[in-house]
Design a protein around this motif. Structure first.
Motif, mmCIF file in Angstrom:
data_model
loop_
_atom_site.group_PDB
_atom_site.id
_atom_site.type_symbol
_atom_site.label_atom_id
_atom_site.label_comp_id
_atom_site.label_asym_id
_atom_site.label_seq_id
_atom_site.Cartn_x
_atom_site.Cartn_y
_atom_site.Cartn_z
ATOM 1 N N THR A 50 0.890 -1.169 0.016
ATOM 2 C CA THR A 50 0.024 -0.071 0.048
ATOM 3 C C THR A 50 0.992 1.007 0.073
ATOM 4 O O THR A 50 0.453 2.287 -0.355
ATOM 5 C CB THR A 50 -0.970 0.079 1.156
ATOM 6 O OG1 THR A 50 -0.258 -0.270 2.436
ATOM 7 C CG2 THR A 50 -2.379 -1.046 1.037
ATOM 8 N N LYS A 72 -0.991 3.519 -5.773
ATOM 9 C CA LYS A 72 -1.802 4.714 -5.565
ATOM 10 C C LYS A 72 -3.456 4.541 -6.008
ATOM 11 O O LYS A 72 -4.319 4.999 -5.374
ATOM 12 C CB LYS A 72 -1.423 5.732 -6.761
ATOM 13 C CG LYS A 72 -0.201 6.412 -6.284
ATOM 14 C CD LYS A 72 0.335 7.226 -7.380
ATOM 15 C CE LYS A 72 1.581 7.964 -7.047
ATOM 16 N NZ LYS A 72 2.161 8.841 -8.137
ATOM 17 N N SER A 129 -9.595 -0.447 -0.423
ATOM 18 C CA SER A 129 -9.048 0.879 -0.737
ATOM 19 C C SER A 129 -9.390 2.155 -0.188
ATOM 20 O O SER A 129 -8.454 2.735 -0.041
ATOM 21 C CB SER A 129 -9.847 1.116 -2.389
ATOM 22 O OG SER A 129 -9.667 0.008 -3.133
ATOM 23 N N GLU A 130 -10.543 2.219 0.444
ATOM 24 C CA GLU A 130 -10.875 3.374 1.257
ATOM 25 C C GLU A 130 -10.085 3.552 2.725
ATOM 26 O O GLU A 130 -9.428 4.316 2.916
ATOM 27 C CB GLU A 130 -12.530 3.384 1.630
ATOM 28 C CG GLU A 130 -12.854 4.755 2.638
ATOM 29 C CD GLU A 130 -14.097 4.456 2.646
ATOM 30 O OE1 GLU A 130 -14.732 5.478 3.449
ATOM 31 O OE2 GLU A 130 -14.932 3.627 2.280
ATOM 32 N N GLU A 131 -9.956 2.103 3.217
ATOM 33 C CA GLU A 131 -9.163 1.912 4.455
ATOM 34 C C GLU A 131 -7.660 2.445 4.229
ATOM 35 O O GLU A 131 -7.119 2.797 5.125
ATOM 36 C CB GLU A 131 -9.288 0.372 4.774
ATOM 37 C CG GLU A 131 -10.511 0.052 5.193
ATOM 38 C CD GLU A 131 -10.807 -1.466 5.635
ATOM 39 O OE1 GLU A 131 -9.500 -2.311 5.292
ATOM 40 O OE2 GLU A 131 -11.749 -1.934 5.834
ATOM 41 N N ASN A 132 -6.956 2.318 3.118
ATOM 42 C CA ASN A 132 -5.743 2.588 2.691
ATOM 43 C C ASN A 132 -5.631 3.680 1.862
ATOM 44 O O ASN A 132 -4.637 3.976 1.336
ATOM 45 C CB ASN A 132 -5.252 1.412 2.101
ATOM 46 C CG ASN A 132 -4.999 -0.212 2.918
ATOM 47 O OD1 ASN A 132 -3.989 0.029 3.862
ATOM 48 N ND2 ASN A 132 -5.991 -0.994 3.071
ATOM 49 N N ASP A 133 -6.573 4.440 1.874
ATOM 50 C CA ASP A 133 -6.349 5.805 1.166
ATOM 51 C C ASP A 133 -6.032 5.481 -0.161
ATOM 52 O O ASP A 133 -5.265 6.531 -0.878
ATOM 53 C CB ASP A 133 -5.513 6.758 1.721
ATOM 54 C CG ASP A 133 -5.686 7.921 1.473
ATOM 55 O OD1 ASP A 133 -6.930 8.503 1.090
ATOM 56 O OD2 ASP A 133 -4.983 8.940 1.587
ATOM 57 N N ARG A 189 -7.267 5.370 -4.364
ATOM 58 C CA ARG A 189 -8.451 5.427 -5.265
ATOM 59 C C ARG A 189 -8.768 4.459 -5.910
ATOM 60 O O ARG A 189 -8.065 3.118 -6.186
ATOM 61 C CB ARG A 189 -7.889 6.469 -6.439
ATOM 62 C CG ARG A 189 -7.546 7.891 -6.011
ATOM 63 C CD ARG A 189 -7.356 8.702 -7.369
ATOM 64 N NE ARG A 189 -6.402 8.319 -8.403
ATOM 65 C CZ ARG A 189 -5.120 8.559 -8.226
ATOM 66 N NH1 ARG A 189 -4.614 9.229 -7.485
ATOM 67 N NH2 ARG A 189 -4.498 8.177 -9.279
#
Length: 206
Positions: A149, A153, A176-180, A182
């Motif tokens: 992660t 990106k 994806s959201e948990e790890n910022d 896109r």
């Protein structure tokens, strides 16, 4: 939450022989049915001869290597417009490294991946491609991505509209959201079809 599992049962199919080049007319018919280039498929997929332990029938099939150095197989029936998918020894995902590793693409199977390359008119993928070879490999894909992660990106998700499609997309989107990262669900590209490959086979295009 999905759990990562591998079957401990003996594989239904036994590998008899693997070939470096696709020569079978049946396999060539299946490539044509899928509207893919022979040269492209031959670059990523092997021809294999397998034994079905259940029926004792021997078949020519496509064999696609996974990260465990085993094979995911597709036995085609082009005259019926159908194919049968299974694994030899152990099922797992496949990673095909691209020209760039900062973006990731996730596909359900090799046929969706090869269709995407065909649509882009490319023979080498631009970004790293994770091919699940079955939804049950998704947790293992996610765990692999979790260790990267700091380098990734974005994730583009090409998983199909069939069984568990929404569940799989939600799972990847949450990660994806948990790890910022896109996240982009790409199933809108083949709306009305079960997969990208189905769309490509059944749509009019040049």
């Amino acid at each position: 939450m999905m759990n990562a599992t591998f079957s401990g049962k003996t594989s239904r199919f036994k590998l008899i022989k693997i070939y470096d080049k696709i020569t079978s007319e049946t396999l060539k018919q299946e490539i044509a049915r899928r509207k893919l280039s022979y040269d492209l498929v031959n670059e990523y997929v092997y021809q294999a001869y397998v034994l079905d332990r259940k029926s004792q029938r021997k078949s020519i099939c496509f064999a696609f290597p996974n990260v465990l150095d085993h094979y995911e197989i597709t036995i085609p029936y082009p005259e019926r417009g159908q194919s049968f998918k299974s694994s030899i020894t152990r099922n797992a995902f496949t990673l095909i490294e691209g020209e760039q590793s900062n973006h990731v693409e996730i596909f359900s199977d090799v046929w969706d991946f090869l269709t995407w390359l065909t649509m882009l008119k490319r023979t080498v993928n631009k970004f790293d491609a994770y091919i699940m070879n079955g939804w049950y490999s998704l947790p293992n894909v996610i765990e692999t991505l979790r260790g990267r992660t700091d380098k990734i990106k974005s994730i583009m998700d090409f998983t199909g509209n069939g069984d568990r499609g929404d569940e799989i997309r939600n799972y990847i989107a949450d990660f994806s959201e948990e790890n910022d990262l896109r996240y982009g669900a790409q199933n809108y590209l083949f709306n009305g079809h079960g997969s990208l490959s189905d769309y490509w086979m059944n749509s009019t295009h040049k």
